[in-house]
Enzyme design. Sequence first.
Site, PDB file in Angstrom:
ATOM      1  N   THR A 119     -31.359 -14.865  30.858  1.00 54.59           N
ATOM      2  CA  THR A 119     -30.820 -14.246  32.076  1.00 54.59           C
ATOM      3  C   THR A 119     -31.788 -13.134  32.486  1.00 54.59           C
ATOM      4  O   THR A 119     -32.731 -13.385  33.222  1.00 54.59           O
ATOM      5  CB  THR A 119     -29.386 -13.712  31.876  1.00 54.59           C
ATOM      6  OG1 THR A 119     -29.349 -12.853  30.737  1.00 54.59           O
ATOM      7  CG2 THR A 119     -28.413 -14.845  31.699  1.00 54.59           C
ATOM      8  N   LYS A 178     -31.324 -15.710  23.394  1.00 51.96           N
ATOM      9  CA  LYS A 178     -31.463 -14.901  24.599  1.00 51.96           C
ATOM     10  C   LYS A 178     -30.911 -13.512  24.324  1.00 51.96           C
ATOM     11  O   LYS A 178     -30.073 -13.316  23.444  1.00 51.96           O
ATOM     12  CB  LYS A 178     -30.771 -15.525  25.798  1.00 51.96           C
ATOM     13  CG  LYS A 178     -29.263 -15.407  25.743  1.00 51.96           C
ATOM     14  CD  LYS A 178     -28.602 -15.690  27.089  1.00 51.96           C
ATOM     15  CE  LYS A 178     -28.874 -14.609  28.103  1.00 51.96           C
ATOM     16  NZ  LYS A 178     -28.046 -13.401  27.930  1.00 51.96           N
ATOM     17  N   THR A 194     -24.285 -11.122  27.126  1.00 50.81           N
ATOM     18  CA  THR A 194     -24.339 -12.104  26.083  1.00 50.81           C
ATOM     19  C   THR A 194     -25.625 -12.241  25.291  1.00 50.81           C
ATOM     20  O   THR A 194     -26.712 -12.352  25.840  1.00 50.81           O
ATOM     21  CB  THR A 194     -24.052 -13.515  26.655  1.00 50.81           C
ATOM     22  OG1 THR A 194     -22.868 -13.445  27.383  1.00 50.81           O
ATOM     23  CG2 THR A 194     -23.957 -14.518  25.563  1.00 50.81           C
ATOM     24  N   GLU A 249     -32.580  -4.283  27.717  1.00 46.48           N
ATOM     25  CA  GLU A 249     -32.768  -3.858  29.108  1.00 46.48           C
ATOM     26  C   GLU A 249     -33.362  -2.467  29.192  1.00 46.48           C
ATOM     27  O   GLU A 249     -32.816  -1.500  28.679  1.00 46.48           O
ATOM     28  CB  GLU A 249     -31.447  -3.901  29.854  1.00 46.48           C
ATOM     29  CG  GLU A 249     -31.114  -5.326  30.248  1.00 46.48           C
ATOM     30  CD  GLU A 249     -29.749  -5.437  30.884  1.00 46.48           C
ATOM     31  OE1 GLU A 249     -29.010  -4.456  30.848  1.00 46.48           O
ATOM     32  OE2 GLU A 249     -29.457  -6.509  31.412  1.00 46.48           O
ATOM     33  N   ASN A 305     -28.704  -1.356  35.199  1.00 47.65           N
ATOM     34  CA  ASN A 305     -27.266  -1.522  35.085  1.00 47.65           C
ATOM     35  C   ASN A 305     -26.473  -0.785  36.148  1.00 47.65           C
ATOM     36  O   ASN A 305     -25.267  -0.961  36.260  1.00 47.65           O
ATOM     37  CB  ASN A 305     -26.804  -1.116  33.687  1.00 47.65           C
ATOM     38  CG  ASN A 305     -27.215  -2.162  32.679  1.00 47.65           C
ATOM     39  OD1 ASN A 305     -26.776  -3.287  32.753  1.00 47.65           O
ATOM     40  ND2 ASN A 305     -28.097  -1.794  31.766  1.00 47.65           N
ATOM     41  N   SER A 357     -28.974  -5.782  44.019  1.00 41.99           N
ATOM     42  CA  SER A 357     -30.031  -5.309  44.904  1.00 41.99           C
ATOM     43  C   SER A 357     -31.372  -5.786  44.373  1.00 41.99           C
ATOM     44  O   SER A 357     -31.471  -6.268  43.266  1.00 41.99           O
ATOM     45  CB  SER A 357     -30.030  -3.802  44.998  1.00 41.99           C
ATOM     46  OG  SER A 357     -30.205  -3.230  43.718  1.00 41.99           O
TER      47      SER A 357
END
Lengths: 406, 406
Positions: free
Chosen positions: B152, B178, B189, B275, B401, B406
């Site tokens: 993702t 992932k 996830t 992230e 996050n 956007s």
Amino acid sequence: MQIIDGSVTVSKGFSANGVACGIKKRKKDMALVVSEVQCSFAGSFTTNLVKAAPVLWDQKLVASQDHVKAIVINSGNANACTAEQGLKDTEATAAYAGSVLGCKAEEVLVCSTGVIGVPLPMDKVKEGIELCSKELSTSREASGEAALAICTTDTFKKEVAVSVQIEGRTVHIGGMAKGSGMIHPNMATMLSFITTDAAIGKQTLQALLGSSIVDTYNMISVDGDTSTNDTVLVLANGMSGTTMLGPDHPEWETFTQAFLYVHTELAKAIVRDGEGAGKFLEVKVTGAKDKQTAQTLARSVITSNLVKTAFFGSDANWGRILCAMGYSGADFNPSALNLSFSSAKGTIQVVENGVPLAFDEHLAKGILMEREITTLAQLKDGNGEGTAWGCDLSYEYVRINGDYRS
Amino acid sequence: MQIIDGSVTVSKGFSANGVACGIKKRKKDMALVVSEVQCSFAGSFTTNLVKAAPVLWDQKLVASQDHVKAIVINSGNANACTAEQGLKDTEATAAYAGSVLGCKAEEVLVCSTGVIGVPLPMDKVKEGIELCSKELSTSREASGEAALAICTTDTFKKEVAVSVQIEGRTVHIGGMAKGSGMIHPNMATMLSFITTDAAIGKQTLQALLGSSIVDTYNMISVDGDTSTNDTVLVLANGMSGTTMLGPDHPEWETFTQAFLYVHTELAKAIVRDGEGAGKFLEVKVTGAKDKQTAQTLARSVITSNLVKTAFFGSDANWGRILCAMGYSGADFNPSALNLSFSSAKGTIQVVENGVPLAFDEHLAKGILMEREITTLAQLKDGNGEGTAWGCDLSYEYVRINGDYRS
């Protein structure tokens, strides 16, 4: 109950002051709160296994002493992770304050907040106590000086005061707090100090404080980190002149409601001023199987980084809320959940009976752009209710906590 | 043990593929992993009370089936919080894949990752399964396509493969994963898929997976949020031709070490790609009273926002580490702690026997500016050891996050 301007000096017989003694550069860093007469007292402390020296001292006093007369608070240095020397320094602080104020060391509670791992500069501490004691006053201004002196990265001082009528007499409760912000190298700590002129025994006061903590300080979160110095202290000197208060007193409820109000407002002020906080978030859970379940669910949501960043971005990201409820460890039926967001701009429901609703994204964005937002999660498992308060997670939080001595 | 290039198709008899079927815009979003013969299998799933439909399906298969043949994975839609429809869609996905692959629905495991609360677009899912099945291959390239299709917000695909010699035969273990990144509106996830051509019974495999989870995926944290879809699946088809493996087999240890290695490397790859992560953090605790205590302490440190922001700022903020150990709930003696930081630039000790050391700030900064940093906390309570892996908390995390669609 009447809300009044002021903090620790609204209660009869309490004086205070705050000065700068050089522990911090230029800013105020030493505060005293002193009662004219001996006080019943109660304390609640960090659950962190690593406890700062003043926490250990105060816990000893709570366990062994019937009365105290004063609290000394320094900011700029937490006296934490300072080993044996830290304990000696706290004891010397209490002894020195006692000698200046005319009481025993064991009648002086001590709190410190600031840098971890650096010995207390005892010459400055003593100088500060002496300076501070000279201008002790029962005035509104003096309590404001004290409220400023306990701050570290707080952007505003936190004060709350109320009065209630008991037995036809005016009983006051006043408090000041500092935020749970943590900053370089190791500013930490939530501190809260409450005075009251109510007459109330030590055991009763401790029990009342214990039950108040559960619904107030324990329901706020800035970043999920529990400091080494967190402390809440209450002094009650009985100078309002009422008979002893307790669960059997006909006006006990009047007192406890006011007491809870003061703690609630101080706790909320702390998260409003959370590091980098742009938004004040309230999460209310109703219909849980019991109160503890509701509180666990509300706290899990308010602590989630993903929920906090979503609110920072004004994103109606209800899936993250459901996800945070799911991993809280509390039991609930997700397929009965109703979920909505409210602010000054209105209310929008996003989930009904566990099923996502198609909602107006534009309206949702407008509601979430506000600075105060309530999330309501309604379950159908019982009558348990709980509310938690927190703040969003912003770039500013990362900046404040990532930049080192700059 | 030999480390080899590849992932799920290194194991004999396994083919895979990954295609784009339009659940995501343009990117690959559908993967298949298929065994030539029936497989023994094991699964480990999110502890979140709110479980996505495919998690419930897979749990049912683990509880009721002896063998499976395939895994279907889609990205772009998590099929979570989708109520009854979600369960029907997962079942239809398995049934459709079964019809295309020539097996029963109950021989097909299903995983989904992506947006929460939106029904699966079943026409696209079916199209994707059909398309994907046409080019199934045992090639290195095909496994790479599958590893891409399950991503993702991942910035790179995560693949690990090894071989070991058992009974003179080559046994392979390969995996793809992932990341635990979560992004707007609700990508979530951690998924991990392992194939092996080892011969191993279902109960034995499940027990081995359970014990491997504890030291790998359970010891990583990106942001402390446990998703609704987290899943680890292992398929073992026995095609290496060895006798059945198990604790009584003389070469069991060879297999379990390799198995653990694959899970460890996949888990580490996930946090490397967390992230907004700029740094890979390892926290090792030694000398704790037992392994569980060491792991609890290490995990508490790696999960702390304050620790993570300090590493982001290259700040040798050891007080925050001690603080996070203190509130972990685990028991230890802080006054015996030695603490040091290491990276490619060297090692610096900052605490000895619980007492802060005066250290070279310049050297510390240099060590912490590196992209891979190990924190070593040595206790003297026993022989328990534990290691956790995580990443720093950066502006980029907040941006990813907080920004909405956007």
